[in-house]
Design a protein around this motif. Structure first.
Motif, PDB file in Angstrom:
ATOM      1  N   GLU A 102       0.836  -1.193   0.000  1.00  0.00           N
ATOM      2  CA  GLU A 102       0.000   0.000   0.000  1.00  0.00           C
ATOM      3  C   GLU A 102       0.872   1.245   0.000  1.00  0.00           C
ATOM      4  O   GLU A 102       2.033   1.184   0.389  1.00  0.00           O
ATOM      5  CB  GLU A 102      -0.921   0.023   1.233  1.00  0.00           C
ATOM      6  CG  GLU A 102      -1.903  -1.143   1.271  1.00  0.00           C
ATOM      7  CD  GLU A 102      -2.740  -1.144   2.529  1.00  0.00           C
ATOM      8  OE1 GLU A 102      -2.397  -0.392   3.455  1.00  0.00           O
ATOM      9  OE2 GLU A 102      -3.722  -1.914   2.562  1.00  0.00           O
ATOM     10  N   ASN A 103       0.266   2.354  -0.439  1.00  0.00           N
ATOM     11  CA  ASN A 103       0.977   3.649  -0.442  1.00  0.00           C
ATOM     12  C   ASN A 103       2.259   3.566  -1.286  1.00  0.00           C
ATOM     13  O   ASN A 103       3.325   4.003  -0.864  1.00  0.00           O
ATOM     14  CB  ASN A 103       1.318   4.083   0.989  1.00  0.00           C
ATOM     15  CG  ASN A 103       0.093   4.155   1.870  1.00  0.00           C
ATOM     16  OD1 ASN A 103      -0.947   4.634   1.416  1.00  0.00           O
ATOM     17  ND2 ASN A 103       0.209   3.673   3.087  1.00  0.00           N
ATOM     18  N   CYS A 104       2.150   2.978  -2.451  1.00  0.00           N
ATOM     19  CA  CYS A 104       3.331   2.811  -3.341  1.00  0.00           C
ATOM     20  C   CYS A 104       3.492   3.951  -4.326  1.00  0.00           C
ATOM     21  O   CYS A 104       4.306   3.870  -5.266  1.00  0.00           O
ATOM     22  CB  CYS A 104       3.214   1.498  -4.117  1.00  0.00           C
ATOM     23  SG  CYS A 104       3.228   0.039  -3.061  1.00  0.00           S
ATOM     24  N   GLN A 105       2.722   4.989  -4.209  1.00  0.00           N
ATOM     25  CA  GLN A 105       2.854   6.196  -5.048  1.00  0.00           C
ATOM     26  C   GLN A 105       2.716   5.875  -6.546  1.00  0.00           C
ATOM     27  O   GLN A 105       3.428   6.405  -7.394  1.00  0.00           O
ATOM     28  CB  GLN A 105       4.185   6.885  -4.775  1.00  0.00           C
ATOM     29  CG  GLN A 105       4.367   7.266  -3.304  1.00  0.00           C
ATOM     30  CD  GLN A 105       5.738   7.798  -3.019  1.00  0.00           C
ATOM     31  OE1 GLN A 105       6.571   7.934  -3.900  1.00  0.00           O
ATOM     32  NE2 GLN A 105       5.984   8.123  -1.736  1.00  0.00           N
ATOM     33  N   GLY A 106       1.858   4.956  -6.871  1.00  0.00           N
ATOM     34  CA  GLY A 106       1.564   4.669  -8.272  1.00  0.00           C
ATOM     35  C   GLY A 106       2.608   3.877  -9.024  1.00  0.00           C
ATOM     36  O   GLY A 106       2.585   3.864 -10.257  1.00  0.00           O
ATOM     37  N   THR A 107       3.482   3.248  -8.319  1.00  0.00           N
ATOM     38  CA  THR A 107       4.494   2.443  -8.997  1.00  0.00           C
ATOM     39  C   THR A 107       3.958   1.056  -9.311  1.00  0.00           C
ATOM     40  O   THR A 107       2.824   0.711  -8.951  1.00  0.00           O
ATOM     41  CB  THR A 107       5.759   2.324  -8.123  1.00  0.00           C
ATOM     42  OG1 THR A 107       5.405   1.560  -6.951  1.00  0.00           O
ATOM     43  CG2 THR A 107       6.267   3.683  -7.723  1.00  0.00           C
ATOM     44  N   CYS A 108       4.755   0.268  -9.916  1.00  0.00           N
ATOM     45  CA  CYS A 108       4.350  -1.083 -10.297  1.00  0.00           C
ATOM     46  C   CYS A 108       4.141  -1.993  -9.084  1.00  0.00           C
ATOM     47  O   CYS A 108       3.662  -3.130  -9.233  1.00  0.00           O
ATOM     48  CB  CYS A 108       5.362  -1.702 -11.258  1.00  0.00           C
ATOM     49  SG  CYS A 108       7.036  -1.777 -10.593  1.00  0.00           S
ATOM     50  N   CYS A 109       4.496  -1.485  -7.887  1.00  0.00           N
ATOM     51  CA  CYS A 109       4.286  -2.301  -6.696  1.00  0.00           C
ATOM     52  C   CYS A 109       2.863  -2.192  -6.142  1.00  0.00           C
ATOM     53  O   CYS A 109       2.446  -3.011  -5.324  1.00  0.00           O
ATOM     54  CB  CYS A 109       5.244  -1.865  -5.589  1.00  0.00           C
ATOM     55  SG  CYS A 109       6.997  -2.101  -6.011  1.00  0.00           S
ATOM     56  N   GLU A 138       8.112  -8.260  -4.894  1.00  0.00           N
ATOM     57  CA  GLU A 138       9.237  -7.800  -4.083  1.00  0.00           C
ATOM     58  C   GLU A 138       9.889  -6.582  -4.727  1.00  0.00           C
ATOM     59  O   GLU A 138      10.534  -5.782  -4.062  1.00  0.00           O
ATOM     60  CB  GLU A 138      10.271  -8.913  -3.935  1.00  0.00           C
ATOM     61  CG  GLU A 138       9.749 -10.110  -3.155  1.00  0.00           C
ATOM     62  CD  GLU A 138      10.815 -11.179  -3.004  1.00  0.00           C
ATOM     63  OE1 GLU A 138      11.979 -10.925  -3.422  1.00  0.00           O
ATOM     64  OE2 GLU A 138      10.510 -12.250  -2.492  1.00  0.00           O
ATOM     65  N   GLY A 139       9.766  -6.484  -6.068  1.00  0.00           N
ATOM     66  CA  GLY A 139      10.325  -5.365  -6.789  1.00  0.00           C
ATOM     67  C   GLY A 139       9.909  -5.439  -8.245  1.00  0.00           C
ATOM     68  O   GLY A 139       9.277  -6.403  -8.681  1.00  0.00           O
ATOM     69  N   CYS A 140      10.250  -4.426  -9.005  1.00  0.00           N
ATOM     70  CA  CYS A 140       9.887  -4.461 -10.430  1.00  0.00           C
ATOM     71  C   CYS A 140      10.740  -3.477 -11.216  1.00  0.00           C
ATOM     72  O   CYS A 140      11.363  -2.572 -10.659  1.00  0.00           O
ATOM     73  CB  CYS A 140       8.405  -4.142 -10.594  1.00  0.00           C
ATOM     74  SG  CYS A 140       7.922  -2.548  -9.889  1.00  0.00           S
TER      75      CYS A 140
END
Length: 823
Positions: A267-274, A280-282
């Motif tokens: 949550e709260n990933c600021q619109g990233t692929c996460c 775990e990452g992208c």
């Protein structure tokens, strides 16, 4: 104490030796006893017959008598057995008699067969012991002075030739040592002119071409290294997106974990692929061409995604080596990924750089590839084989007439002559041809002039000065057919076409009138000899000069009052040497009785012939005879297999201009030896110097490239096959072919000449003296009994150069020589 039987035997052999040996010193007189004729042996008729003739006659007579005795014993035993009347004792005795006869015949046949197998000359008694004369009776020939043959090593000339300079110091030579033609190149390695520059210093040309090759190699190296690095990063064991994406986002660093395990989400990933994922990452910031990498969450376990845009998304790649290999299609196992934009760009740069590099290297690498057996098989498939043969050997397409200059060019190559002499199959082929056997035997000093012009009655006879005759002598131990032989006068008359044969160590009499002598002539010819002198040349059936008598300045000997013949002293020495001829010795004798011992025959009116037609010359020397042709091949084989230096000598001497001219007299035979079968042609083409003949001649190369099959093979070997490379190939053929050939020749010549200098370093170890400047001593006359044999490849090496302003060629003190003893 000697037993009476031994004493009798000793006296018998002493008398036999005295009676037979007397023929060497007694005057020629008819024998009082007529010997029976025995097949295979010369029947003695005069007291001047040579000892070997008597021995051979006795040998064959012994065989004849032994055969009769053995047969008689066999027949006698058979008769006794038939008339034994049943008596056991007589029958047993008859059986023993028959068995003895049979064994006698077996032993005779077996002995003859063994001797013939060991050496055919043993059964003909044609072997001459060293130092024992066998052919003449006027005295023993002095031993020939040994001539040392040296190879001339132009050390300085080879070095100067390698540089190819036009000048030395301030002096500019007219043509230089060995200037060449080449291109000049700019800083990018591209030629600056359309046509090559002529008369250039070769070392400068090599230096400029080397720099151009270095520039092109660097240009080729850059994309190759980039591609190698790219593949090492994007192989099936590492992330495929590593090199095309700018950022790897780690979700734990920028997101909060929400929800309840195991179904939590970021949550709260600021619109990233996460966002709202369990990653775990992208990857982020990927190249648009690799959009499938955007948001991809696998970084290390990338084998399921490797080259996904081409190989198929989420398909497993079949990797063999994770550090070197690229991904492959699962079904075909073919490499994938070549169509990717980044890879394609690098491969395009590599192809372009490779073509430029190949142009600079010329066809030097191509000759290496073409000599491969598999490539030769491909080249010679179909009609291309006919084309290659025509270009190498024939004047016109379609297997027309063999071009003698082309044949000499091939035979002059050391590499070709080496395998012809060194390899058993080719050596035996050469030894099956009489012309080649004669040439090789002369090169090894086994054979000289097999037939000599031995006596000339240019003055005619006492009865008629126009009734002339001349005599030939066979210097060998075997009969020689004269079919196709000619005697030609310098002025064309007479020209005599010979026929029949001349016996071993025997004579052949030619007369221009059958009544000239009472001795049966072997040939009647037309025409007369000029009393002022003639030049007579004897040619064999191949058109090779065998003997020559040059008396254009006047006959060397002979008299007109009385008409006395001109006799050759040594039939194996130079025929144009006046010291080797003498007037028949009867000219010095007083009285006809003394003359009779020195002459032979009568003329048409019964007057004595003051000469020795068909008999040993009165002034002739005793000389050992040469081997018969049947034995020459055996001796050649024995010498070159037994002595490595003689094999080297043969390889060297056969390539000189004189021997090449003789060899091409049997050009059809040699053409068959070189390329009479596919395997022989392939063996020839394995030699790089032969391939150079094809590739460095623009006319030849254009003919090859006009053949679709050959063109396809060339494109494959030059990595220019395929429709996508058609434009590059046409550009090479149209715009860069001349440069490719020029560069190829420059590189190959320099490599060859550099190898000469390296080989010279080894040869110099055997020099008998320190290198000499051409100013000091180089003329063979300065060293007694010295013969110089030059290396054919070094014919173009300059020994003297014309200095500016001088009418004559000067001596360059930088050119040094040494002479190495060969044999």
């Amino acid at each position: 104490m000697f037993r009476p039987r031994k004493i009798k035997l000793l006296i018998f052999f002493l008398l036999l030796f005295f009676l037979l040996g007397a023929s060497f010193i007694f005057a020629q007189k008819p024998l009082e006893v007529t010997y029976p004729e025995i097949p295979g042996a010369k029947t003695p008729t005069t007291t001047k017959e040579a000892l070997p003739d008597y021995i051979r006659y006795i040998y064959y007579l012994s065989l004849f008598l032994a055969g009769i005795l053995a047969l008689g014993s066999f027949v006698y035993g058979g008769v006794r057995y038939l008339t034994s009347g049943g008596s056991p004792a007589i029958q047993n005795d008859a059986k023993s008699q028959i068995l003895a006869g049979l064994w006698g015949l077996v032993i005779l046949v077996f002995a003859f067969a063994v001797l013939n197998i060991i050496n055919p000359q043993l059964t003909s008694f044609g072997v001459s012991l060293p130092g024992i004369p066998t052919t003449k009776t006027g005295g023993v020939a002095p031993p020939k002075s040994l001539t040392n043959t040296h190879i001339e090593i132009p050390l300085g000339g080879l070095i100067e030739n390698l540089w190819g300079e036009k000048r030395v110091g301030a002096a500019v030579y007219e043509k230089g040592f060995k200037p060449t033609e080449c291109y000049q190149f700019d800083s990018e390695g591209d030629r600056t002119t359309n046509d090559p520059l002529e008369n250039q210093d070769r070392m400068t040309c090599v230096k400029n071409l080397s720099e151009a090759i270095r520039v092109k190699a660097e240009r080729l190296k850059e994309p190759v290294e980039e591609l190698q690095e790219f593949y090492s990063q994007l192989n099936c064991c590492e992330s495929c997106c590593y090199n095309v994406c700018s950022t790897w986002i780690t979700c734990d660093d920028i997101c909060d974990q929400g929800g309840v395990w195991p179904w939590w989400q970021w949550e709260n990933c600021q619109g990233t692929c996460c966002q709202d994922t369990q990653k775990e990452g992208c990857w982020a910031g990927c190249d648009p061409a690799y959009s499938y990498c955007e948001g991809l969450d696998m970084r290390n376990d990338a084998k399921y995604y490797c080259r996904g845009a081409v190989c198929g998304y989420f398909q497993e790649c079949q990797c063999q080596d994770c550090l070197e290999s690229i991904c492959r299609y699962p079904d075909t196992k073919e490499p994938c990924g070549y169509e990717d934009p980044i890879i394609q760009e690098k491969i395009t740069r590599i192809k372009e750089a490779l073509i430029e590099f190949q142009v600079k290297m010329g066809f030097f690498p191509l000759t290496e590839k073409m000599a491969n057996q598999d490539n030769l098989d491909l080249l010679l498939a179909g009609d291309t084989k006919i084309l290659i043969k025509n270009l190498l050997l024939y004047k016109e397409p379609g297997y027309g007439e063999i071009d003698e200059e082309k044949l000499k060019e091939i035979l002059k190559l050391k590499e070709v002559m080496t395998y012809l002499i060194d390899e058993w199959e080719y050596r035996e082929l050469l030894l099956s041809n009489q012309n080649m056997v004669k040439i090789m035997a002369r090169a090894l000093d086994i054979l000289g002039n097999e037939i000599a012009v031995n006596e000339i009655a240019w003055m005619g006879t006492t009865t008629n000065e126009n009734q002339e005759w001349l005599e030939l002598y066979n210097n060998t131990k075997g009969d020689i057919s004269l079919e196709g032989w000619q005697i030609i006068a310098a002025d064309g008359s007479p020209t005599i076409y010979l026929s029949g044969q001349i016996p071993a160590q025997g004579f052949y009499l030619l007369e221009n009138n059958e009544a000239a002598t009472d001795i049966p002539a072997d040939l009647i010819f037309s025409g007369n000899l000029d009393n002022g002198g003639e030049k007579l040349e004897l040619y064999d059936q191949y058109g090779n000069l065998v003997d020559k008598v040059n008396c254009l300045g006047g006959w060397f000997a002979g008299e007109t009052d009385p008409e006395t013949s001109m006799e050759r002293i040594n039939p194996q020495d130079e025929g144009s040497d006046s010291k080797n001829w003498a007037t028949n010795l009867s000219i010095e004798a007083e009285g006809e009785e003394e003359k009779a011992d020195l002459i032979n025959g009568k003329d048409s009116a019964g007057n004595p012939i003051y000469g020795t037609p068909k008999s040993s010359n009165s002034a002739g020397w005793l000389v050992p005879s040469y081997p018969s042709f049947d034995n020459l091949a055996w001796q050649i084989r024995e010498k070159i297999l037994g002595q490595e230096t003689l094999k080297e000598k043969l390889i060297l001497v056969l390539r000189n201009a004189e021997n090449l001219e003789k060899m091409i007299k049997t050009k059809e035979f040699l053409g068959d030896v070189l390329m009479g079968s596919d395997e022989r042609l392939k063996r020839l083409l394995k030699e790089r110097q032969v391939l150079r003949i094809l590739f460095e001649d623009e006319e030849n190369l254009n003919a090859i490239l006009a053949d679709s099959h050959a063109e396809e093979l060339f494109r494959q070997l030059l990595n220019m096959d395929g429709p996508e490379k058609d434009a590059a190939w046409q550009d090479l053929i149209t715009n860069k072919l001349t440069e490719t050939i020029t560069n190829s020749k420059l590189i190959a010549d320099f490599e060859r000449d550099l190898r000469w200098i390296i080989e010279t370093g080894e040869l110099m170890r055997g020099c008998e003296e320190d290198p000499l400047s051409i100013d000091q001593a180089r003329v063979p006359d300065l060293i007694p009994n010295m013969k110089i044999e030059k290396v054919p490849e070094w014919e173009e090496i300059k020994t003297e150069l014309k200095f500016p302003g001088e009418a004559e060629a000067g001596h360059d003190p930088a050119i040094f020589y040494c002479h190495k003893l060969l044999w």
